[in-house]
Design a protein around this motif. Structure first.
Motif, PDB file in Angstrom:
ATOM      1  N   CYS A  35       0.845  -1.189   0.000  1.00  0.00           N
ATOM      2  CA  CYS A  35       0.000   0.000   0.000  1.00  0.00           C
ATOM      3  C   CYS A  35       0.880   1.239   0.000  1.00  0.00           C
ATOM      4  N   GLY A  60      -7.445   0.536   3.972  1.00  0.00           N
ATOM      5  CA  GLY A  60      -8.150  -0.736   3.883  1.00  0.00           C
ATOM      6  C   GLY A  60      -9.609  -0.660   4.264  1.00  0.00           C
ATOM      7  N   SER A  65     -10.844  -3.969   1.451  1.00  0.00           N
ATOM      8  CA  SER A  65     -10.101  -4.999   2.181  1.00  0.00           C
ATOM      9  C   SER A  65     -11.007  -5.631   3.239  1.00  0.00           C
ATOM     10  N   ASN A  68      -9.687  -7.573   9.573  1.00  0.00           N
ATOM     11  CA  ASN A  68      -8.651  -8.478  10.035  1.00  0.00           C
ATOM     12  C   ASN A  68      -8.771  -8.756  11.534  1.00  0.00           C
ATOM     13  N   GLY A  84      -7.405  -5.442   6.276  1.00  0.00           N
ATOM     14  CA  GLY A  84      -6.185  -5.777   5.544  1.00  0.00           C
ATOM     15  C   GLY A  84      -5.088  -6.251   6.499  1.00  0.00           C
TER      16      GLY A  84
END
Length: 125
Positions: A35, A60, A65, A68, A84
């Motif tokens: 990124c 993200g 994305s 996470n 992400g």
């Protein structure tokens, strides 16, 4: 790992979406996270010598994305949800420079982020 320019990267932990934290050697955080833009979030002070930072792909949240992990304070209070992959990085408090992650810090964060937690609710300790 030593690179062509003779510089050695720093050992960090990469936390992939839905996967367990894994040790990686990083020379360029932007390339590792794939990124252009990242944010740095303070996680905790490990001891008098080491601070721990999280490098996350802040874009993200907006670029599609997947979520996470939930990032929480030690008391369970939700700080944010990371989207992400992200890196866990050790910083020398005296020099403010990135260092290889000490083994005990690495073990702690491998355990802390071993589960896939994206729950938005607070978790009292």
């Amino acid at each position: 790992m030593t690179y062509k320019d003779g510089k050695r990267g720093k050992e960090m932990l990469l936390v992939p979406i839905g996967g367990r934290p894994q040790p990686v050697v990083v020379n360029n955080i932007n390339k590792t996270l794939r990124c252009e833009m990242f944010a740095c979030a303070f996680d905790e002070t490990w001891d008098d010598d080491v601070e721990v930072l999280l490098y996350v792909n802040d874009a993200g949240k907006f670029d599609g994305s997947a979520p996470n992990r939930a990032i929480r304070w030690a008391n369970g209070e939700l700080i944010d949800i990371v989207f992400g992959n992200f890196l866990i990085v050790a910083i020398d408090r005296k020099t403010a420079s990135t260092i290889d992650m000490p083994a005990e810090v690495q073990r702690f964060y491998q355990q802390k982020y071993s589960g896939y937690d994206v729950n938005w609710e607070q978790r009292p300790q």
